[in-house]
Write a protein that holds these residues in place. Structure first.
Motif, PDB file in Angstrom:
ATOM      1  N   ASP A  16     -41.537  47.254  22.029  1.00 44.36           N
ATOM      2  CA  ASP A  16     -41.991  48.372  21.977  1.00 44.36           C
ATOM      3  C   ASP A  16     -41.874  49.649  21.497  1.00 44.36           C
ATOM      4  O   ASP A  16     -42.611  50.308  20.850  1.00 44.36           O
ATOM      5  CB  ASP A  16     -42.714  48.499  23.578  1.00 44.36           C
ATOM      6  CG  ASP A  16     -43.828  47.519  24.081  1.00 44.36           C
ATOM      7  OD1 ASP A  16     -44.393  46.919  23.096  1.00 44.36           O
ATOM      8  OD2 ASP A  16     -44.008  47.433  25.098  1.00 44.36           O
ATOM      9  N   ASP A  17     -40.422  49.783  21.714  1.00 46.60           N
ATOM     10  CA  ASP A  17     -39.907  50.983  21.229  1.00 46.60           C
ATOM     11  C   ASP A  17     -39.399  50.953  19.679  1.00 46.60           C
ATOM     12  O   ASP A  17     -38.870  51.869  19.141  1.00 46.60           O
ATOM     13  CB  ASP A  17     -38.766  51.398  21.896  1.00 46.60           C
ATOM     14  CG  ASP A  17     -37.623  50.391  22.204  1.00 46.60           C
ATOM     15  OD1 ASP A  17     -37.961  49.177  22.096  1.00 46.60           O
ATOM     16  OD2 ASP A  17     -36.542  50.618  22.666  1.00 46.60           O
ATOM     17  N   HIS A  18     -39.742  50.071  18.973  1.00 47.47           N
ATOM     18  CA  HIS A  18     -39.276  49.711  17.613  1.00 47.47           C
ATOM     19  C   HIS A  18     -40.623  49.443  16.570  1.00 47.47           C
ATOM     20  O   HIS A  18     -40.336  48.794  15.788  1.00 47.47           O
ATOM     21  CB  HIS A  18     -38.234  48.721  17.536  1.00 47.47           C
ATOM     22  CG  HIS A  18     -36.956  49.139  18.180  1.00 47.47           C
ATOM     23  ND1 HIS A  18     -36.061  50.290  17.430  1.00 47.47           N
ATOM     24  CD2 HIS A  18     -36.305  49.012  19.316  1.00 47.47           C
ATOM     25  CE1 HIS A  18     -35.174  50.533  18.270  1.00 47.47           C
ATOM     26  NE2 HIS A  18     -35.274  49.510  19.461  1.00 47.47           N
ATOM     27  N   ASP A  80     -29.360  47.065  13.364  1.00 47.51           N
ATOM     28  CA  ASP A  80     -30.552  47.821  12.858  1.00 47.51           C
ATOM     29  C   ASP A  80     -32.082  46.903  12.962  1.00 47.51           C
ATOM     30  O   ASP A  80     -33.008  47.260  12.587  1.00 47.51           O
ATOM     31  CB  ASP A  80     -30.482  48.107  11.245  1.00 47.51           C
ATOM     32  CG  ASP A  80     -29.570  49.150  11.126  1.00 47.51           C
ATOM     33  OD1 ASP A  80     -29.250  49.940  12.089  1.00 47.51           O
ATOM     34  OD2 ASP A  80     -28.888  49.240   9.815  1.00 47.51           O
ATOM     35  N   ILE A  81     -31.837  45.759  13.455  1.00 46.42           N
ATOM     36  CA  ILE A  81     -32.811  44.770  13.526  1.00 46.42           C
ATOM     37  C   ILE A  81     -33.053  44.643  15.145  1.00 46.42           C
ATOM     38  O   ILE A  81     -32.047  44.215  15.802  1.00 46.42           O
ATOM     39  CB  ILE A  81     -32.584  43.359  13.251  1.00 46.42           C
ATOM     40  CG1 ILE A  81     -32.228  43.644  11.333  1.00 46.42           C
ATOM     41  CG2 ILE A  81     -33.740  42.318  13.333  1.00 46.42           C
ATOM     42  CD1 ILE A  81     -31.971  42.124  10.983  1.00 46.42           C
ATOM     43  N   HIS A  82     -34.378  44.818  15.636  1.00 40.30           N
ATOM     44  CA  HIS A  82     -34.835  45.035  16.853  1.00 40.30           C
ATOM     45  C   HIS A  82     -35.989  44.003  17.164  1.00 40.30           C
ATOM     46  O   HIS A  82     -37.159  44.404  17.366  1.00 40.30           O
ATOM     47  CB  HIS A  82     -35.023  46.247  17.319  1.00 40.30           C
ATOM     48  CG  HIS A  82     -33.943  47.148  17.040  1.00 40.30           C
ATOM     49  ND1 HIS A  82     -32.741  47.362  18.008  1.00 40.30           N
ATOM     50  CD2 HIS A  82     -33.853  47.980  16.332  1.00 40.30           C
ATOM     51  CE1 HIS A  82     -32.062  48.325  17.432  1.00 40.30           C
ATOM     52  NE2 HIS A  82     -32.312  48.642  16.545  1.00 40.30           N
ATOM     53  N   LEU A  83     -35.587  42.528  17.259  1.00 41.55           N
ATOM     54  CA  LEU A  83     -36.757  41.763  17.596  1.00 41.55           C
ATOM     55  C   LEU A  83     -36.443  40.917  18.849  1.00 41.55           C
ATOM     56  O   LEU A  83     -35.245  40.513  18.810  1.00 41.55           O
ATOM     57  CB  LEU A  83     -36.934  41.100  16.382  1.00 41.55           C
ATOM     58  CG  LEU A  83     -37.307  41.694  14.933  1.00 41.55           C
ATOM     59  CD1 LEU A  83     -37.149  40.648  13.637  1.00 41.55           C
ATOM     60  CD2 LEU A  83     -38.374  42.122  15.039  1.00 41.55           C
ATOM     61  N   ASP A  84     -37.704  40.400  19.478  1.00 37.39           N
ATOM     62  CA  ASP A  84     -37.394  39.273  20.524  1.00 37.39           C
ATOM     63  C   ASP A  84     -37.872  37.995  19.739  1.00 37.39           C
ATOM     64  O   ASP A  84     -38.813  38.002  19.061  1.00 37.39           O
ATOM     65  CB  ASP A  84     -38.172  39.544  21.517  1.00 37.39           C
ATOM     66  CG  ASP A  84     -37.773  40.827  22.305  1.00 37.39           C
ATOM     67  OD1 ASP A  84     -36.376  40.976  22.583  1.00 37.39           O
ATOM     68  OD2 ASP A  84     -38.590  41.668  22.848  1.00 37.39           O
ATOM     69  N   LEU A  85     -36.906  36.784  19.927  1.00 34.91           N
ATOM     70  CA  LEU A  85     -36.970  35.682  19.289  1.00 34.91           C
ATOM     71  C   LEU A  85     -37.481  34.503  20.297  1.00 34.91           C
ATOM     72  O   LEU A  85     -36.995  34.498  21.444  1.00 34.91           O
ATOM     73  CB  LEU A  85     -35.867  35.195  18.720  1.00 34.91           C
ATOM     74  CG  LEU A  85     -35.413  36.108  17.336  1.00 34.91           C
ATOM     75  CD1 LEU A  85     -33.941  35.729  16.897  1.00 34.91           C
ATOM     76  CD2 LEU A  85     -36.466  36.493  16.344  1.00 34.91           C
TER      77      LEU A  85
END
Length: 91
Positions: A16-18, A80-85
Motif C-alpha cells: 500500500d505505501d509503495h 528499492d523493491i517493495h513487493l509481496d510475493l
C-alpha cells in the motif's frame, strides 16, 4: 553434470505505501542483471503482476513457501523493491 531448473509462477503484489513505485519495482525485478531467477511478466495491472520463471533446484525449491521466502529474501537485499510475493512451483 547438468543443473535441474524448477519452473514456477509468482504473483507480485504492491504494498500500500509503495503504489507509485510498482511499475519501477517490476522493471527492476525482471531486469536482465538478476541472474538468480530470470522472470517474464505474463500479466500485470497497477497493483498485481503474474510472472513466470525458473530457478536451479535446491533446498529452497522443496515447497512453495520455501521458494517464496527465498525470493523475498533476495528482494530484501535490494531495498528499492517493495513487493509481496506468492509463489507456486510447477510440478
Amino acid at each position: 553434470m547438468p543443473t535441474a531448473f524448477i519452473p514456477f509462477t509468482m504473483c507480485a503484489t504492491v504494498r500500500d505505501d509503495h503504489r507509485r513505485s510498482f511499475r519501477t519495482d517490476l522493471e527492476r525485478l525482471t531486469s536482465a542483471h538478476r541472474g538468480w531467477a530470470p522472470l517474464d511478466v505474463l500479466k500485470s495491472t497497477n497493483t498485481k503482476a503474474l510472472l513466470r520463471g525458473a530457478i536451479p533446484q535446491g533446498v529452497h525449491t522443496a515447497t512453495d513457501a520455501g521458494l517464496a521466502r527465498y525470493l523475498q529474501d533476495r528482494l530484501a537485499a535490494d531495498t528499492d523493491i517493495h513487493l509481496d510475493l506468492t509463489v507456486s512451483i510447477e510440478r
